[in-house]
Design a protein around this motif. Structure first.
Motif, PDB file in Angstrom:
ATOM      1  N   HIS A  86       0.832  -1.208   0.000  1.00 10.83           N
ATOM      2  CA  HIS A  86       0.000   0.000   0.000  1.00 10.83           C
ATOM      3  C   HIS A  86       0.867   1.259   0.000  1.00 10.83           C
ATOM      4  CE1 HIS A  86      -3.634  -2.318   0.372  1.00 10.83           C
ATOM      5  NE2 HIS A  86      -3.156  -2.946   1.435  1.00 10.83           N
ATOM      6  N   GLU A  87       2.016   1.183   0.622  1.00 13.65           N
ATOM      7  CA  GLU A  87       2.938   2.311   0.597  1.00 13.65           C
ATOM      8  C   GLU A  87       3.472   2.548  -0.812  1.00 13.65           C
ATOM      9  OE1 GLU A  87       7.361   3.460   2.393  1.00 13.65           O
ATOM     10  OE2 GLU A  87       6.161   1.891   3.345  1.00 13.65           O
ATOM     11  N   LEU A  88       3.722   1.447  -1.540  1.00 12.24           N
ATOM     12  CA  LEU A  88       4.231   1.549  -2.900  1.00 12.24           C
ATOM     13  C   LEU A  88       3.131   1.783  -3.927  1.00 12.24           C
ATOM     14  CD1 LEU A  88       6.744  -1.467  -2.821  1.00 12.24           C
ATOM     15  CD2 LEU A  88       7.347   0.968  -2.804  1.00 12.24           C
ATOM     16  N   GLY A  89       1.903   1.356  -3.604  1.00  8.06           N
ATOM     17  CA  GLY A  89       0.826   1.398  -4.596  1.00  8.06           C
ATOM     18  C   GLY A  89       1.062   0.371  -5.684  1.00  8.06           C
ATOM     19  N   PHE A  90       1.723  -0.730  -5.309  1.00  8.01           N
ATOM     20  CA  PHE A  90       2.145  -1.763  -6.251  1.00  8.01           C
ATOM     21  C   PHE A  90       1.856  -3.119  -5.616  1.00  8.01           C
ATOM     22  CE2 PHE A  90       5.412  -4.666  -7.903  1.00  8.01           C
ATOM     23  CZ  PHE A  90       5.317  -4.450  -9.272  1.00  8.01           C
ATOM     24  N   TYR A  91       1.149  -4.014  -6.350  1.00  8.63           N
ATOM     25  CA  TYR A  91       0.653  -5.243  -5.749  1.00  8.63           C
ATOM     26  C   TYR A  91       0.959  -6.446  -6.643  1.00  8.63           C
ATOM     27  CZ  TYR A  91      -2.025  -1.565  -3.472  1.00  8.63           C
ATOM     28  OH  TYR A  91      -2.380  -0.416  -2.809  1.00  8.63           O
ATOM     29  N   VAL A  92       1.034  -7.625  -6.023  1.00 11.62           N
ATOM     30  CA  VAL A  92       1.303  -8.862  -6.755  1.00 11.62           C
ATOM     31  C   VAL A  92       0.313  -9.931  -6.308  1.00 11.62           C
ATOM     32  CG1 VAL A  92       3.043 -10.537  -7.448  1.00 11.62           C
ATOM     33  CG2 VAL A  92       3.766  -8.278  -6.624  1.00 11.62           C
ATOM     34  N   ALA A  93      -0.227 -10.652  -7.277  1.00  8.37           N
ATOM     35  CA  ALA A  93      -1.120 -11.781  -6.986  1.00  8.37           C
ATOM     36  C   ALA A  93      -0.686 -12.964  -7.840  1.00  8.37           C
ATOM     37  CB  ALA A  93      -2.571 -11.414  -7.285  1.00  8.37           C
ATOM     38  N   GLY A  94      -1.052 -14.165  -7.391  1.00  2.00           N
ATOM     39  CA  GLY A  94      -0.782 -15.354  -8.181  1.00  2.00           C
ATOM     40  C   GLY A  94       0.594 -15.934  -7.937  1.00  2.00           C
ATOM     41  N   GLU A 105      -8.902 -14.351  -6.012  1.00  3.49           N
ATOM     42  CA  GLU A 105      -9.159 -14.103  -4.590  1.00  3.49           C
ATOM     43  C   GLU A 105      -8.190 -13.063  -4.031  1.00  3.49           C
ATOM     44  OE1 GLU A 105      -8.756 -16.572  -0.368  1.00  3.49           O
ATOM     45  OE2 GLU A 105      -9.001 -17.660  -2.259  1.00  3.49           O
ATOM     46  N   GLU A 106      -6.916 -13.161  -4.400  1.00  6.39           N
ATOM     47  CA  GLU A 106      -5.921 -12.207  -3.914  1.00  6.39           C
ATOM     48  C   GLU A 106      -6.180 -10.808  -4.473  1.00  6.39           C
ATOM     49  OE1 GLU A 106      -2.144 -13.862  -4.907  1.00  6.39           O
ATOM     50  OE2 GLU A 106      -2.200 -15.366  -3.321  1.00  6.39           O
ATOM     51  N   ILE A 107      -6.592 -10.732  -5.723  1.00  4.59           N
ATOM     52  CA  ILE A 107      -6.918  -9.432  -6.323  1.00  4.59           C
ATOM     53  C   ILE A 107      -8.093  -8.794  -5.592  1.00  4.59           C
ATOM     54  CG2 ILE A 107      -7.811  -8.287  -8.391  1.00  4.59           C
ATOM     55  CD1 ILE A 107      -6.256 -10.338 -10.063  1.00  4.59           C
ATOM     56  N   GLN A 108      -9.123  -9.583  -5.330  1.00  3.59           N
ATOM     57  CA  GLN A 108     -10.307  -9.064  -4.641  1.00  3.59           C
ATOM     58  C   GLN A 108      -9.969  -8.564  -3.241  1.00  3.59           C
ATOM     59  OE1 GLN A 108     -12.885 -12.464  -4.956  1.00  3.59           O
ATOM     60  NE2 GLN A 108     -13.715 -11.847  -6.945  1.00  3.59           N
ATOM     61  N   GLN A 109      -9.137  -9.288  -2.529  1.00  2.00           N
ATOM     62  CA  GLN A 109      -8.744  -8.875  -1.183  1.00  2.00           C
ATOM     63  C   GLN A 109      -8.001  -7.546  -1.209  1.00  2.00           C
ATOM     64  OE1 GLN A 109      -6.473 -12.234   0.192  1.00  2.00           O
ATOM     65  NE2 GLN A 109      -8.281 -13.418   0.792  1.00  2.00           N
ATOM     66  N   THR A 110      -7.148  -7.367  -2.199  1.00  2.00           N
ATOM     67  CA  THR A 110      -6.413  -6.106  -2.319  1.00  2.00           C
ATOM     68  C   THR A 110      -7.340  -4.960  -2.679  1.00  2.00           C
ATOM     69  OG1 THR A 110      -4.361  -7.218  -2.971  1.00  2.00           O
ATOM     70  CG2 THR A 110      -4.582  -4.895  -3.563  1.00  2.00           C
ATOM     71  N   CYS A 111      -8.248  -5.187  -3.616  1.00  2.00           N
ATOM     72  CA  CYS A 111      -9.141  -4.131  -4.084  1.00  2.00           C
ATOM     73  C   CYS A 111     -10.123  -3.685  -2.999  1.00  2.00           C
ATOM     74  CB  CYS A 111      -9.895  -4.587  -5.333  1.00  2.00           C
ATOM     75  SG  CYS A 111      -8.846  -4.662  -6.809  1.00  2.00           S
ATOM     76  N   GLU A 119     -13.423  -6.547 -10.272  1.00  2.00           N
ATOM     77  CA  GLU A 119     -13.930  -7.338 -11.390  1.00  2.00           C
ATOM     78  C   GLU A 119     -13.128  -7.101 -12.661  1.00  2.00           C
ATOM     79  OE1 GLU A 119     -18.092  -8.120 -13.886  1.00  2.00           O
ATOM     80  OE2 GLU A 119     -18.078  -6.811 -12.122  1.00  2.00           O
ATOM     81  N   LYS A 120     -12.728  -5.845 -12.897  1.00  2.00           N
ATOM     82  CA  LYS A 120     -11.961  -5.528 -14.108  1.00  2.00           C
ATOM     83  C   LYS A 120     -10.603  -6.212 -14.092  1.00  2.00           C
ATOM     84  CE  LYS A 120     -14.182  -1.016 -14.719  1.00  2.00           C
ATOM     85  NZ  LYS A 120     -13.988   0.459 -14.725  1.00  2.00           N
ATOM     86  N   LEU A 121      -9.949  -6.195 -12.939  1.00  2.00           N
ATOM     87  CA  LEU A 121      -8.632  -6.812 -12.835  1.00  2.00           C
ATOM     88  C   LEU A 121      -8.727  -8.331 -12.884  1.00  2.00           C
ATOM     89  CD1 LEU A 121      -6.996  -4.521 -10.116  1.00  2.00           C
ATOM     90  CD2 LEU A 121      -6.598  -4.497 -12.587  1.00  2.00           C
ATOM     91  N   VAL A 122      -9.730  -8.896 -12.233  1.00  2.00           N
ATOM     92  CA  VAL A 122      -9.919 -10.351 -12.271  1.00  2.00           C
ATOM     93  C   VAL A 122     -10.181 -10.798 -13.698  1.00  2.00           C
ATOM     94  CG1 VAL A 122     -11.450 -12.236 -11.579  1.00  2.00           C
ATOM     95  CG2 VAL A 122     -10.688 -10.564  -9.884  1.00  2.00           C
TER      96      VAL A 122
END
Length: 356
Positions: A86-94, A105-111, A119-122
């Protein structure tokens, strides 16, 4: 868009704990520097570049050309920035294998924390994986899927497939946003040593085929089945991706029953239907060619290891002391210098020039 893909030899084994812990720390420092100077989108652009990504993996000390550089590098980044997302504004899933199936699931938790539309990212994650496993049939089965994204909704995918028969792996890179076209030449660059024939639905010359296949998928199954049964002679084209069972009327009936119920509006919608995979698309492609005379492209779009060494001793064994010193310098440059951000980055650039 997809920015390219690389082909790498499959290697067994894994990074030893002492090396992966260092890879994680160095990956964290490098990503922090990239985001600090270029923003999260700048980091995404670099990860989506197959050449930059390969150099990144080499700098981290993994094998300079093996398939493991993909999974280990992505894993090091994901582990390295844990707690700083969240500090970076940069996330990783999968990730690899079963972990890749947790990507939505990881994308939804972050969003839920960022407020962005999950939904758009998933959908981007699922479609990019579906294209490289089904719409582009080049003989590689996807087993690794890493999804990197920013809080602004930009994203990049680094995913890899394997071909056990050839002993090779192929890596696919994507860079996208809400406007990404998933089905018409989604790649902007390709990095690959081997080229072969592929059933390529996302080629520019497959535009009409995509339309006809979608049209066919929305037809009542019985109508298409009757057309096939009326043909007294069926001449099979000599293509490695065609099998006689692919156009068996009974199999077609099962396919079309599913697609007709959902009536896809376009090829991307057809691709998104659960259960529509490589075999389904092959059958629809051949049937569309027989009925409409439209052909699908068979064009295969395929067209820094000396920093710290590599785990297998190529080009030389990992220099642990030098590796740790690199992490220490990067960490100090970013976090400990008592200067403002611009002066901090200028100092790092001067250090880089000095070390050349």
């Amino acid at each position: 868009m997809r920015t390219g893909f690389s082909q790498l030899p499959l290697h067994s084994g894994r990074a030893p704990r002492w090396l992966f812990e260092r890879m994680t720390r160095l990956a964290r420092e490098i990503i922090c520097h990239l985001v600090s100077e270029y923003g999260a989108e700048g980091a995404l652009r670099r990860l989506a570049d197959p050449f930059w990504f390969q150099a990144f993996g080499c700098v981290l000390g993994f094998d300079w050309h093996s398939s493991g550089v993909t999974t280990t590098t992505c894993g090091a980044v994901k582990e390295g920035i844990k707690g700083l997302e969240h500090e970076l504004g940069f996330y990783v899933a999968g990730g690899k294998g079963r972990v890749s199936r947790k990507t939505p699931e990881e994308i939804q938790q972050t969003c839920e924390k960022t407020g962005y539309d999950a939904e758009k990212l998933v959908n981007a994650s699922r479609l990019s994986a579906k294209v490289d496993s089904s719409a582009l049939q080049d003989g590689y089965q996807i087993y690794h899927h890493a999804f990197f994204f920013s809080k602004a909704g930009r994203w990049c995918v680094v995913q890899q497939g394997m071909n056990e028969a050839s002993g090779m792996a192929r890596r696919y890179h994507w860079l996208g946003d809400e406007q990404t076209d998933f089905v018409n030449e989604p790649h902007a660059a390709v990095c690959c040593d081997h080229r072969g024939k592929a059933l390529n639905f996302v080629a520019r010359e497959s535009k009409i085929s995509r339309e006809r296949v979608t049209q066919l998928a929305a037809q009542p199954d019985r109508e298409v089945e009757h057309v096939m049964l009326r043909r007294q002679e069926l001449l099979m084209p000599k293509r490695h991706w065609v099998r006689s069972e692919d156009i068996n009327p009974k199999y077609l009936h099962k396919i079309l029953l599913k697609t007709y119920e959902q009536a896809p509006a376009d090829f991307a919608s057809l691709l998104a239907i659960r259960g529509v995979g490589p075999k389904t698309l092959r059958a629809l492609a051949l049937t569309a060619e027989l009925i409409y005379g439209t052909k699908t492209s068979v064009r295969d779009p395929a067209r820094f290891s000396f920093a710290h060494g590599g785990k297998d001793g190529t080009p030389f064994p990992v220099d642990r002391e030098n590796y740790d010193k690199t992490i220490e310098i990067l960490h100090a440059a970013l976090h400990k210098a008592k200067v403002d951000r611009s002066e901090k980055l200028d100092a790092l650039k001067r250090l880089g020039r000095f070390n050349k």
